[in-house]
Design a protein around this motif. Structure first.
Motif, mmCIF file in Angstrom:
data_model
loop_
_atom_site.group_PDB
_atom_site.id
_atom_site.type_symbol
_atom_site.label_atom_id
_atom_site.label_comp_id
_atom_site.label_asym_id
_atom_site.label_seq_id
_atom_site.Cartn_x
_atom_site.Cartn_y
_atom_site.Cartn_z
ATOM 1 N N LEU A 90 39.762 49.076 41.595
ATOM 2 C CA LEU A 90 40.461 47.854 41.234
ATOM 3 C C LEU A 90 39.503 46.688 41.018
ATOM 4 O O LEU A 90 39.871 45.691 40.395
ATOM 5 C CB LEU A 90 41.485 47.491 42.316
ATOM 6 C CG LEU A 90 42.663 48.460 42.492
ATOM 7 C CD1 LEU A 90 43.537 48.012 43.650
ATOM 8 C CD2 LEU A 90 43.482 48.570 41.214
ATOM 9 N N PHE A 91 38.292 46.802 41.547
ATOM 10 C CA PHE A 91 37.279 45.750 41.399
ATOM 11 C C PHE A 91 36.271 46.165 40.333
ATOM 12 O O PHE A 91 36.238 47.324 39.901
ATOM 13 C CB PHE A 91 36.584 45.488 42.739
ATOM 14 C CG PHE A 91 35.845 46.680 43.272
ATOM 15 C CD1 PHE A 91 34.486 46.831 43.057
ATOM 16 C CD2 PHE A 91 36.507 47.671 44.002
ATOM 17 C CE1 PHE A 91 33.792 47.935 43.532
ATOM 18 C CE2 PHE A 91 35.827 48.783 44.485
ATOM 19 C CZ PHE A 91 34.465 48.909 44.242
ATOM 20 N N ASP A 92 35.426 45.243 39.923
ATOM 21 C CA ASP A 92 34.418 45.519 38.892
ATOM 22 C C ASP A 92 33.190 46.167 39.528
ATOM 23 O O ASP A 92 32.259 45.484 39.946
ATOM 24 C CB ASP A 92 34.017 44.231 38.168
ATOM 25 C CG ASP A 92 35.092 43.730 37.234
ATOM 26 O OD1 ASP A 92 36.052 44.487 36.979
ATOM 27 O OD2 ASP A 92 34.989 42.579 36.771
ATOM 28 N N LEU A 93 33.195 47.493 39.584
ATOM 29 C CA LEU A 93 32.050 48.218 40.147
ATOM 30 C C LEU A 93 30.952 48.368 39.100
ATOM 31 O O LEU A 93 29.785 48.038 39.358
ATOM 32 C CB LEU A 93 32.506 49.589 40.654
ATOM 33 C CG LEU A 93 31.421 50.518 41.207
ATOM 34 C CD1 LEU A 93 30.666 49.847 42.358
ATOM 35 C CD2 LEU A 93 32.027 51.833 41.659
ATOM 36 N N ALA A 94 31.290 48.867 37.923
ATOM 37 C CA ALA A 94 30.347 48.988 36.802
ATOM 38 C C ALA A 94 31.169 48.982 35.512
ATOM 39 O O ALA A 94 31.437 50.037 34.936
ATOM 40 C CB ALA A 94 29.503 50.250 36.912
#
Length: 291
Positions: free
Chosen positions: A188-192
């Motif tokens: 849900l978050f901006d990992l890559a």
């Protein structure tokens, strides 16, 4: 040997056991009971390629491994990419039928499925729903509220306004100190983001979850163990059942790690998650092949 002793010994053998963001006192106060479930992810049934020359057997080995656990889990969550992508609708359905037949061998009362983009992005989840039902839903188990979010049926990697409205309404039924577990495929978050390891409107989902004190997210997609915090919300990625991928943004392309004939199951695995009424979530990482 009881469950806690088994988990402790599993950690000594190479798994990681730690406490997640689900707080034990709140669970105990709500009258919750200890239980444990298994997370499986990213089997990519139908894959053929050098990253896993044994692809026809890995999922079956995982089924055998789970069935051999000292105590059966109360349920299993499968966080997406059940099958490998194909442009042929008939082949897509054939792979889903074969996958479903294989996992029917799991000795467990319930399996909760989620789609991955390989299952759902080309037809907006149409074939997936024929075999596995809704792409997003919620359920409760012994004092814990589980929410399955679909961030793959939209080919643009969005949850979408309609599902976000559903999520808001579902959360509105929960107390601020409710024990909430989110299961999804993409982070849900901006990992890559350059590797498609993100959800374009994932920040909106996190914002809806943020007022709740006890939230933990389990996801797949990145084919490796990874742990991240969004404030007090813990995110835990699961290993794959087909091939491992490199560390986030560690190279230009997200090509699978090379197959190792000497250690064919290296980087592959699944996890047990025990909800303990007094101490929270204990997570144990286990390999596909015992050894």
């Amino acid at each position: 040997m009881d469950r806690r002793e088994f988990l402790r010994l599993g950690a000594v053998g190479g798994g990681a056991v730690f406490i997640s963001g689900l707080y034990g006192p709140a669970l105990a106060a709500a009258g919750g009971e200890d239980f444990y479930f298994v997370q499986l992810s990213d089997s990519h049934w139908g894959y053929k390629g050098p990253a896993n020359p044994d692809a026809q057997n890995t999922l079956k080995q995982a089924v055998e491994r789970v069935n051999a656990l000292p105590a059966p889990p109360e349920f299993i969550v499968f966080t997406g990419d059940l099958t490998h992508t194909t442009d042929d609708p008939a082949e897509r359905r054939r792979r889903m039928a074969e996958f479903k037949e294989i996992v029917a061998g799991l000795k467990v009362k319930e399996i909760h499925f989620l789609p991955g983009e390989h299952d759902a992005s080309l037809d907006k989840g149409a074939a997936y729903q024929e075999f596995f039902g809704p792409t997003h839903y919620s359920f409760d188990h012994k004092g814990v509220h589980f929410i399955a979010i679909d961030n793959v049926s939209d080919p643009g990697a969005r949850i979408g306004e309609a599902q976000l409205a559903w999520l808001k309404a579902d959360l509105a039924t929960q107390a601020q100190d409710a024990r909430i577990v989110v299961i999804t495929h993409r982070p849900l978050f901006d990992l890559a983001p350059q590797w498609d390891w993100a959800t374009r409107d994932g920040a909106q989902a996190i914002a809806l979850l943020m007022p709740y004190a006890n939230v933990t997210v389990f996801y797949g997609h990145i084919h490796q163990e990874n742990h991240h915090m969004s404030g007090h919300i813990a995110h835990h990625a699961a290993k794959s059942l087909i091939f491992p991928l490199p560390a986030p943004a560690s190279q230009e392309k997200r090509t699978p790690l090379p197959w190792d004939d000497a250690a064919p199951a290296r980087g592959l695995g699944f996890r047990e998650v025990e909800a303990q009424a007094r101490t929270g979530f204990q997570i144990t990482e286990l390999p596909v092949v015992k050894g």
